[in-house]
Design a protein around this motif. Structure first.
Motif, PDB file in Angstrom:
ATOM      1  N   HIS A 218      28.928 -27.676 -49.397  1.00 37.77           N
ATOM      2  CA  HIS A 218      27.845 -28.664 -49.447  1.00 37.77           C
ATOM      3  C   HIS A 218      28.183 -29.894 -48.613  1.00 37.77           C
ATOM      4  N   LEU A 219      29.449 -30.313 -48.657  1.00 37.13           N
ATOM      5  CA  LEU A 219      29.862 -31.497 -47.904  1.00 37.13           C
ATOM      6  C   LEU A 219      30.055 -31.200 -46.416  1.00 37.13           C
ATOM      7  N   ALA A 220      30.161 -29.919 -46.052  1.00 36.37           N
ATOM      8  CA  ALA A 220      30.383 -29.544 -44.657  1.00 36.37           C
ATOM      9  C   ALA A 220      29.221 -29.946 -43.761  1.00 36.37           C
ATOM     10  N   PHE A 221      28.076 -30.257 -44.343  1.00 37.37           N
ATOM     11  CA  PHE A 221      26.903 -30.679 -43.575  1.00 37.37           C
ATOM     12  C   PHE A 221      27.074 -32.101 -43.037  1.00 37.37           C
ATOM     13  N   LEU A 222      27.851 -32.922 -43.707  1.00 31.66           N
ATOM     14  CA  LEU A 222      27.968 -34.345 -43.349  1.00 31.66           C
ATOM     15  C   LEU A 222      28.484 -34.608 -41.932  1.00 31.66           C
ATOM     16  N   PRO A 223      29.476 -33.862 -41.418  1.00 32.45           N
ATOM     17  CA  PRO A 223      29.940 -34.151 -40.050  1.00 32.45           C
ATOM     18  C   PRO A 223      28.891 -33.849 -38.968  1.00 32.45           C
ATOM     19  N   GLN A 224      27.855 -33.088 -39.321  1.00 26.88           N
ATOM     20  CA  GLN A 224      26.843 -32.706 -38.340  1.00 26.88           C
ATOM     21  C   GLN A 224      25.783 -33.782 -38.131  1.00 26.88           C
ATOM     22  N   VAL A 225      25.807 -34.825 -38.972  1.00 27.70           N
ATOM     23  CA  VAL A 225      24.784 -35.873 -38.872  1.00 27.70           C
ATOM     24  C   VAL A 225      25.429 -37.210 -38.531  1.00 27.70           C
ATOM     25  N   ASP A 226      24.598 -38.158 -38.139  1.00 27.82           N
ATOM     26  CA  ASP A 226      25.053 -39.491 -37.747  1.00 27.82           C
ATOM     27  C   ASP A 226      25.561 -40.266 -38.965  1.00 27.82           C
ATOM     28  N   SER A 227      26.383 -41.293 -38.726  1.00 27.48           N
ATOM     29  CA  SER A 227      26.950 -42.086 -39.821  1.00 27.48           C
ATOM     30  C   SER A 227      25.864 -42.812 -40.614  1.00 27.48           C
ATOM     31  N   THR A 228      24.777 -43.205 -39.939  1.00 30.18           N
ATOM     32  CA  THR A 228      23.681 -43.870 -40.667  1.00 30.18           C
ATOM     33  C   THR A 228      23.018 -42.909 -41.648  1.00 30.18           C
TER      34      THR A 228
END
Length: 199
Positions: free
Chosen positions: A12-22
């Motif tokens: 579930h957390l693996a999605f986070l690096p694919q998006v911008d910091s904002t």
């Protein structure tokens, strides 16, 4: 103390690096709102349209972030332990710092929300006890029949209540032994893992 994240949470957390910091910051805000007001599918659908992904992906990302923040806040882990827990996910240093900042900014509020969600169970206030021994009766001249009477005072929402219990010493001794055994069992690694997952 390090967090023990399951493979499902890591996915579930693996999605986070694919998006911008904002977007990650916005997910953090949504995660806190999720705790406060519950799930809102419209928010997931709107974010999914903007990111061109499925709403399930967004929902899982927010839920994974919610779990990470709530578990960290519940255990009040230190900054170093949080960084070490997130480090195993293999995220960039920038994302790790952003997640740490989200944790530090929101942990007090999350703890407050969690304490409000916890069921209000009766709590111990005081205990009175008395030992009675019947030495004889009309039919039996010599007998020893002990009994223990316990008056348990409890608090719940500022109200006081009393429970009266009566038992024989053998049953009370057995109860004490069972409770001591349960406390020893709680110290095992298996029970600690189970309790951590239940919380």
């Amino acid at each position: 103390m390090l967090l023990d994240l399951s493979e499902e949470h890591k996915e579930h957390l693996a999605f986070l690096p694919q998006v911008d910091s904002t977007v990650v910051s916005e997910f953090g805000r949504i995660a806190v709102e999720f705790l406060r007001r519950g799930s809102n599918p419209k928010i997931y659908e709107g974010a999914a349209r903007k990111l061109n992904v499925s709403s399930d992906t967004v929902q899982h990302g927010v839920e994974g972030l919610t779990y990470l923040l709530t578990e960290s806040s519940k255990l009040m882990i230190s900054e170093l332990d949080f960084q070490d827990s997130v480090f195993v996910l293999g995220f960039s240093e920038e994302l790790n710092k952003l997640l740490l900042q989200l944790y530090l900014d929101n942990r007090k509020e999350i703890r407050t929300i969690l304490s409000e969600l916890a069921p209000d169970l009766p709590s111990y206030h005081s205990l009175e006890w008395r030992l009675d021994v019947q030495l004889a009766s009309r039919s039996l001249r010599q007998q020893i029949k002990p009994s223990v009477t316990i008056k348990l005072h409890l608090n719940q929402n500022g109200d006081h209540s009393t429970e009266v219990l009566q038992t024989d010493p053998a049953t009370l001794l057995h109860l004490v032994q069972q409770l001591e055994q349960a406390l020893e069992e709680m110290k095992t690694n298996h029970c600690r893992r189970v309790v951590r997952n239940i919380k």
